[in-house]
Design a protein around this motif. Structure first.
Motif, mmCIF file in Angstrom:
data_model
loop_
_atom_site.group_PDB
_atom_site.id
_atom_site.type_symbol
_atom_site.label_atom_id
_atom_site.label_comp_id
_atom_site.label_asym_id
_atom_site.label_seq_id
_atom_site.Cartn_x
_atom_site.Cartn_y
_atom_site.Cartn_z
ATOM 1 N N ARG A 198 0.825 -1.204 0.000
ATOM 2 C CA ARG A 198 0.000 0.000 0.000
ATOM 3 C C ARG A 198 0.861 1.256 0.000
ATOM 4 N NH1 ARG A 198 -3.544 3.179 -1.878
ATOM 5 N NH2 ARG A 198 -4.436 4.640 -0.380
ATOM 6 N N MET A 199 1.977 1.260 0.724
ATOM 7 C CA MET A 199 2.846 2.430 0.755
ATOM 8 C C MET A 199 3.449 2.703 -0.618
ATOM 9 S SD MET A 199 2.612 3.889 3.658
ATOM 10 C CE MET A 199 0.875 3.389 3.555
ATOM 11 N N VAL A 200 3.814 1.657 -1.342
ATOM 12 C CA VAL A 200 4.342 1.839 -2.699
ATOM 13 C C VAL A 200 3.264 2.448 -3.595
ATOM 14 C CG1 VAL A 200 5.158 0.626 -4.763
ATOM 15 C CG2 VAL A 200 6.085 0.027 -2.517
ATOM 16 N N GLU A 201 2.063 1.884 -3.522
ATOM 17 C CA GLU A 201 0.938 2.393 -4.310
ATOM 18 C C GLU A 201 0.659 3.855 -3.973
ATOM 19 O OE1 GLU A 201 -3.863 1.666 -4.186
ATOM 20 O OE2 GLU A 201 -2.559 -0.059 -3.840
ATOM 21 N N LEU A 202 0.616 4.169 -2.690
ATOM 22 C CA LEU A 202 0.317 5.516 -2.239
ATOM 23 C C LEU A 202 1.414 6.508 -2.624
ATOM 24 C CD1 LEU A 202 -1.772 7.147 -0.613
ATOM 25 C CD2 LEU A 202 -0.468 6.577 1.441
ATOM 26 N N ALA A 203 2.668 6.100 -2.482
ATOM 27 C CA ALA A 203 3.782 6.988 -2.845
ATOM 28 C C ALA A 203 3.695 7.401 -4.313
ATOM 29 C CB ALA A 203 5.116 6.318 -2.550
ATOM 30 N N HIS A 204 3.337 6.448 -5.167
ATOM 31 C CA HIS A 204 3.213 6.757 -6.598
ATOM 32 C C HIS A 204 2.139 7.811 -6.879
ATOM 33 C CE1 HIS A 204 5.699 3.185 -7.435
ATOM 34 N NE2 HIS A 204 5.969 3.829 -8.558
ATOM 35 N N GLN A 205 1.209 7.968 -5.967
ATOM 36 C CA GLN A 205 0.138 8.949 -6.138
ATOM 37 C C GLN A 205 0.515 10.327 -5.608
ATOM 38 O OE1 GLN A 205 -3.281 7.269 -4.150
ATOM 39 N NE2 GLN A 205 -3.173 5.384 -5.336
ATOM 40 N N GLN A 206 1.628 10.424 -4.895
ATOM 41 C CA GLN A 206 2.019 11.675 -4.247
ATOM 42 C C GLN A 206 2.741 12.601 -5.213
ATOM 43 O OE1 GLN A 206 0.913 12.136 -0.930
ATOM 44 N NE2 GLN A 206 -0.077 10.282 -1.699
ATOM 45 N N SER A 207 2.470 13.873 -5.083
ATOM 46 C CA SER A 207 3.143 14.880 -5.882
ATOM 47 C C SER A 207 4.646 14.840 -5.608
ATOM 48 C CB SER A 207 2.591 16.264 -5.537
ATOM 49 O OG SER A 207 3.228 17.256 -6.301
ATOM 50 N N GLY A 208 5.442 14.808 -6.670
ATOM 51 C CA GLY A 208 6.887 14.876 -6.526
ATOM 52 C C GLY A 208 7.603 13.561 -6.332
ATOM 53 N N PHE A 209 6.873 12.449 -6.250
ATOM 54 C CA PHE A 209 7.521 11.144 -6.079
ATOM 55 C C PHE A 209 8.236 10.770 -7.370
ATOM 56 C CE2 PHE A 209 7.344 6.450 -6.365
ATOM 57 C CZ PHE A 209 8.118 6.139 -5.266
ATOM 58 N N TRP B 57 12.454 12.095 -4.159
ATOM 59 C CA TRP B 57 11.452 13.159 -4.250
ATOM 60 C C TRP B 57 12.042 14.359 -4.959
ATOM 61 C CZ3 TRP B 57 6.662 11.889 -2.662
ATOM 62 C CH2 TRP B 57 6.562 10.727 -1.897
ATOM 63 N N ASP B 58 11.204 15.083 -5.681
ATOM 64 C CA ASP B 58 11.689 16.234 -6.435
ATOM 65 C C ASP B 58 12.046 17.420 -5.553
ATOM 66 O OD1 ASP B 58 9.048 16.916 -5.778
ATOM 67 O OD2 ASP B 58 8.559 17.644 -7.794
ATOM 68 N N THR B 59 11.303 17.623 -4.467
ATOM 69 C CA THR B 59 11.573 18.758 -3.580
ATOM 70 C C THR B 59 11.460 18.327 -2.117
ATOM 71 O OG1 THR B 59 9.263 19.462 -3.395
ATOM 72 C CG2 THR B 59 10.554 20.384 -5.248
ATOM 73 N N GLU B 60 12.064 19.098 -1.254
ATOM 74 C CA GLU B 60 11.952 18.821 0.173
ATOM 75 C C GLU B 60 10.507 18.999 0.650
ATOM 76 O OE1 GLU B 60 14.197 19.851 4.369
ATOM 77 O OE2 GLU B 60 14.345 21.294 2.729
ATOM 78 N N ALA B 61 9.799 19.963 0.083
ATOM 79 C CA ALA B 61 8.405 20.191 0.476
ATOM 80 C C ALA B 61 7.541 18.962 0.175
ATOM 81 C CB ALA B 61 7.848 21.420 -0.236
ATOM 82 N N ASN B 62 7.725 18.346 -0.990
ATOM 83 C CA ASN B 62 6.955 17.151 -1.325
ATOM 84 C C ASN B 62 7.350 15.966 -0.448
ATOM 85 O OD1 ASN B 62 5.218 18.221 -3.248
ATOM 86 N ND2 ASN B 62 6.708 17.966 -4.889
ATOM 87 N N LEU B 63 8.617 15.871 -0.122
ATOM 88 C CA LEU B 63 9.083 14.832 0.800
ATOM 89 C C LEU B 63 8.407 15.009 2.164
ATOM 90 C CD1 LEU B 63 12.794 13.890 1.339
ATOM 91 C CD2 LEU B 63 11.263 14.237 3.233
ATOM 92 N N ILE C 143 17.758 11.620 5.585
ATOM 93 C CA ILE C 143 17.248 12.478 4.523
ATOM 94 C C ILE C 143 18.445 13.171 3.885
ATOM 95 C CG2 ILE C 143 15.679 14.362 3.930
ATOM 96 C CD1 ILE C 143 14.294 11.963 5.337
ATOM 97 N N VAL C 144 18.557 13.057 2.572
ATOM 98 C CA VAL C 144 19.704 13.658 1.889
ATOM 99 C C VAL C 144 19.254 14.421 0.646
ATOM 100 C CG1 VAL C 144 21.280 11.856 2.701
ATOM 101 C CG2 VAL C 144 20.176 11.595 0.501
ATOM 102 N N LYS C 145 20.003 15.431 0.322
ATOM 103 C CA LYS C 145 19.815 16.142 -0.937
ATOM 104 C C LYS C 145 20.854 15.600 -1.903
ATOM 105 C CE LYS C 145 19.395 20.677 -3.044
ATOM 106 N NZ LYS C 145 19.520 22.127 -2.823
ATOM 107 N N VAL C 146 20.390 15.064 -3.001
ATOM 108 C CA VAL C 146 21.296 14.519 -4.017
ATOM 109 C C VAL C 146 21.787 15.677 -4.880
ATOM 110 C CG1 VAL C 146 21.530 12.919 -5.957
ATOM 111 C CG2 VAL C 146 20.076 12.311 -4.004
ATOM 112 N N GLU C 147 23.066 15.909 -4.826
ATOM 113 C CA GLU C 147 23.681 17.008 -5.578
ATOM 114 C C GLU C 147 24.342 16.522 -6.862
ATOM 115 O OE1 GLU C 147 23.657 20.191 -4.813
ATOM 116 O OE2 GLU C 147 22.890 20.171 -2.777
#
Length: 106
Positions: free
Chosen positions: A33-44, A63-69, A97-101
């Motif tokens: 369910r978490m995999v399914e739900l994550a795919h529905q989240q903005s920025g995943f 995640w695309d942004t920290e806010a979406n995370l 939690i890391v920012k990929v640079e």
């Protein structure tokens, strides 16, 4: 499978855990369910997961942004999964939690 991510920067949640062996059927259902739900989240952007000896596992979600995370962390169903993880499913866990640079591969 290796997640297909965009060029950096983006964010990653590294979840390392040791499964307690308790309530495995519901654990598997919630994981799906978490995999399914994550795919529905903005920025995943995607995820990678691996199992190791001794009931150890690691999952990295992107995640695309920290806010979406942060929004994912506060999702109601995800909060329930977190609670169950602490109370029953994990004997230990760590979240980083890391920012990929920079990212590269073939």
């Amino acid at each position: 499978m290796i997640a297909k991510t965009p060029p950096p920067p983006y964010w990653a949640v590294i979840f390392s855990a040791v499964f307690s062996g308790k309530d495995g059927e519901n654990y598997e259902k919630m994981g799906g369910r978490m995999v399914e739900l994550a795919h529905q989240q903005s920025g995943f952007l995607g995820y990678e997961t691996a199992q190791a000896d001794g009931n150890a596992e690691i999952t990295i979600c992107y995640w695309d942004t920290e806010a979406n995370l942060r929004a994912w962390k506060q999702n109601t169903e995800h909060l329930e999964a977190q609670r169950m993880g602490r109370e029953a499913w994990y004997s230990a866990y760590s979240i980083r939690i890391v920012k990929v640079e920079r990212a590269y591969g073939f």
